[in-house]
Structure formats: C-alpha cells, structure tokens
Write a protein that holds these residues in place. Sequence first.
Motif, PDB file in Angstrom:
ATOM      1  N   THR A  13       0.354  31.505 -17.253  1.00  0.00           N
ATOM      2  CA  THR A  13       1.055  31.999 -16.072  1.00  0.00           C
ATOM      3  C   THR A  13       1.067  30.929 -14.985  1.00  0.00           C
ATOM      4  OG1 THR A  13       0.427  34.281 -16.542  1.00  0.00           O
ATOM      5  CG2 THR A  13       1.071  33.774 -14.279  1.00  0.00           C
ATOM      6  N   ASN A  14       2.231  30.712 -14.419  1.00  0.00           N
ATOM      7  CA  ASN A  14       2.382  29.709 -13.367  1.00  0.00           C
ATOM      8  C   ASN A  14       1.965  30.301 -12.019  1.00  0.00           C
ATOM      9  OD1 ASN A  14       3.423  27.884 -11.402  1.00  0.00           O
ATOM     10  ND2 ASN A  14       4.934  27.148 -12.864  1.00  0.00           N
ATOM     11  N   PRO A  15       0.948  29.744 -11.377  1.00  0.00           N
ATOM     12  CA  PRO A  15       0.480  30.311 -10.100  1.00  0.00           C
ATOM     13  C   PRO A  15       1.508  30.194  -8.978  1.00  0.00           C
ATOM     14  CG  PRO A  15      -0.593  28.207 -10.537  1.00  0.00           C
ATOM     15  CD  PRO A  15       0.150  28.568 -11.781  1.00  0.00           C
ATOM     16  N   HIS A  16       2.485  29.299  -9.131  1.00  0.00           N
ATOM     17  CA  HIS A  16       3.466  29.081  -8.080  1.00  0.00           C
ATOM     18  C   HIS A  16       4.655  30.026  -8.141  1.00  0.00           C
ATOM     19  CE1 HIS A  16       1.521  24.973  -8.548  1.00  0.00           C
ATOM     20  NE2 HIS A  16       1.170  25.355  -7.345  1.00  0.00           N
ATOM     21  N   SER A  17       4.694  30.860  -9.180  1.00  0.00           N
ATOM     22  CA  SER A  17       5.823  31.800  -9.293  1.00  0.00           C
ATOM     23  C   SER A  17       5.358  33.231  -9.538  1.00  0.00           C
ATOM     24  CB  SER A  17       6.761  31.357 -10.424  1.00  0.00           C
ATOM     25  OG  SER A  17       6.071  31.342 -11.667  1.00  0.00           O
ATOM     26  N   GLN A  18       4.124  33.533  -9.160  1.00  0.00           N
ATOM     27  CA  GLN A  18       3.587  34.864  -9.434  1.00  0.00           C
ATOM     28  C   GLN A  18       4.285  35.969  -8.653  1.00  0.00           C
ATOM     29  OE1 GLN A  18      -0.677  33.981  -8.833  1.00  0.00           O
ATOM     30  NE2 GLN A  18      -0.988  34.421 -10.995  1.00  0.00           N
ATOM     31  N   THR A  19       4.944  35.626  -7.558  1.00  0.00           N
ATOM     32  CA  THR A  19       5.698  36.621  -6.777  1.00  0.00           C
ATOM     33  C   THR A  19       7.196  36.467  -7.002  1.00  0.00           C
ATOM     34  OG1 THR A  19       5.756  35.156  -4.839  1.00  0.00           O
ATOM     35  CG2 THR A  19       3.894  36.698  -5.015  1.00  0.00           C
ATOM     36  N   THR A 192       6.992  33.217 -17.212  1.00  0.00           N
ATOM     37  CA  THR A 192       5.900  32.979 -18.155  1.00  0.00           C
ATOM     38  C   THR A 192       6.368  32.998 -19.612  1.00  0.00           C
ATOM     39  OG1 THR A 192       4.369  34.013 -16.607  1.00  0.00           O
ATOM     40  CG2 THR A 192       3.602  33.740 -18.872  1.00  0.00           C
TER      41      THR A 192
END
Length: 300
Positions: A13-19, A192
């Motif tokens: 999971t990319n932390p920069h696109s979690q929202t 993701t």
Amino acid sequence: MLPNRGHLLTEQTNPHSQTLDQLSSLEIVDVFNREDQRTVDAIASARTELAQAIDLIAAALSQGGRLFYVGAGTSGRLGVLDAAECPPTFCTPPELVQGIIAGGAAALVRSSESLEDRFADGELAMLDYKVTERDVVVGLSAGGTTPYVHGALQGAQQRGAKTLFIACVPAEQVSATADLDIRLLVGPEVLTGSTRLKAGTVTKMALNILSTGAMVKLGKTYGNHMVDVAVTNDKLRDRALRILCDLTDLARPAAEALLDRSDQQVKLALLMHWSGCDRAAAEATLEQHRGNLRTALNSH
C-alpha cells in the motif's frame, strides 16, 4: 493454498495515496505526477543493466537472431506494442522483434489473466516460436512471479537462447534465472496492486530504450534521425522528406525527387545524394556495410 504475495513491493500500500477516494480531481493528478517521477529514477538506477541489455540484443540481432518479449496482462501487451512499432520505425521485418502474450492475440483486448499461471504454456511458446541459441528472450513480469514468464525463460534457456528478466520487485523478494536481471523499482502503486500504472510506465520506458538502443547499434539511425523509416503512409512520407531536407541542403521538391529515385528508401537516398552514386552502386555499398549508412559513407 494460493501463495500470499502481499510482501511484494508491487502489492504494498502506498502511504501517499491512502486517502485517494477523498481527493479532488486536481489532487489526484498531483499524486500521480509525484509518484510517476519515480519511474525516471528507476530507469536511472538500472542504467548499467539496460546498457548491457542493448549490447546483448544488438549482438544477437546482428548475427541473425531475433528478439522476443514474453509477458502476461499489461506486461505482455507492452511487449507486443513495442514489437509492433519496430517495423514502421526501423523498417525491420515483423519476425525480427516479436511480442508473445499469455492467451495470444485475444488477450490484447480481453483480459485473460488466469492464463499467466500456466508455466508449461510459457515453455511451449518457445517451442512454437522455434526459439534458438541465436535469439534473445525478455521475460516481463511486474511482480516477478508470473509462471508463464518463468516457463518461457526456462524453455528459452533449454534451447540455448540468451535471456533477460525485467521486474519491478527486488531480487530478494523474487529471484529469477536469466543472463541479465533488470529490476525497475518504482515502489507501491497509487492504486494498490494496479501494476498497469507505474510498473507499466517504467516497463514501457525500458522497452523504448532497449529496442531503440539496439536499432541504433545496428545502424538504423543517422544521428538522431530514423533513416530506415518505412514510408507506408502520408505521415511517414512527410517525415522521410523532412529527414532528407534536415540532413541535406535540398529543398522539398528536390527531396521528393530523390526519395522517388531511391524507391522511398531514406537511407539509400542519402547515400546516393552524398556520394554521387547511382541507386545500384549505393545499394551495393550499403549491403557491403550491413546497412550502416555512416560506415558506408566513410568508405567513399
């Protein structure tokens, strides 16, 4: 039991696109733009391996070998795309660079991802395409685990071909047996696991570099002009004429006449113009120098 691939870099999971689902359209574009910068960095990190691949491919093609891209899903489609672009760009025969995708031609327009799990099908493809020790087979697998691709690589090795492996996960996560192992590490996807995004982009960039670099080594260009362009439609004829005008002092009408005298062959037209040879002599000189315009010119 199915293997858990959650540890793979391409599945994290990319932390920069979690929202992502809460962002405005402009914010979505900005997230993609920032993440896509990583594709350029990944190419730079693999520059040595890509250069080695260019030399390996060019050497094989110059000795009568062929280049095969093998993949499934997005990776397979990108290989087919790059192969399909070589004949119009470099006037190569269609069999010189070929794309092989799990599921065949139907998989280009309709998803058939389950076929990527068939290791034996990859092996059989190498038999079907009559791969030999003169050929190069490039396995494309974003996540590195595609059984079809690994089967193809094993089949190619058994037939004596040179093999390359291109993946977007580190070697410690997924190993591969190939003559050259290229890893393009772009990190987790914005969406993701959707490897048609950064992994697809960086794979396309790498294939651009490999095929173009190999064709440059084979003398398919003069400077940065595609002098082996196939003049098969109005756009390409216009490009051919612009190349002639750019590289010579000819006005467009004279360039048109020269192109017609050379039977629409830009490289031949240039040699005729610069050397003063007639078409037959220019053809013989090019053949003597294996189609390399620069070395043909230097012989005069």
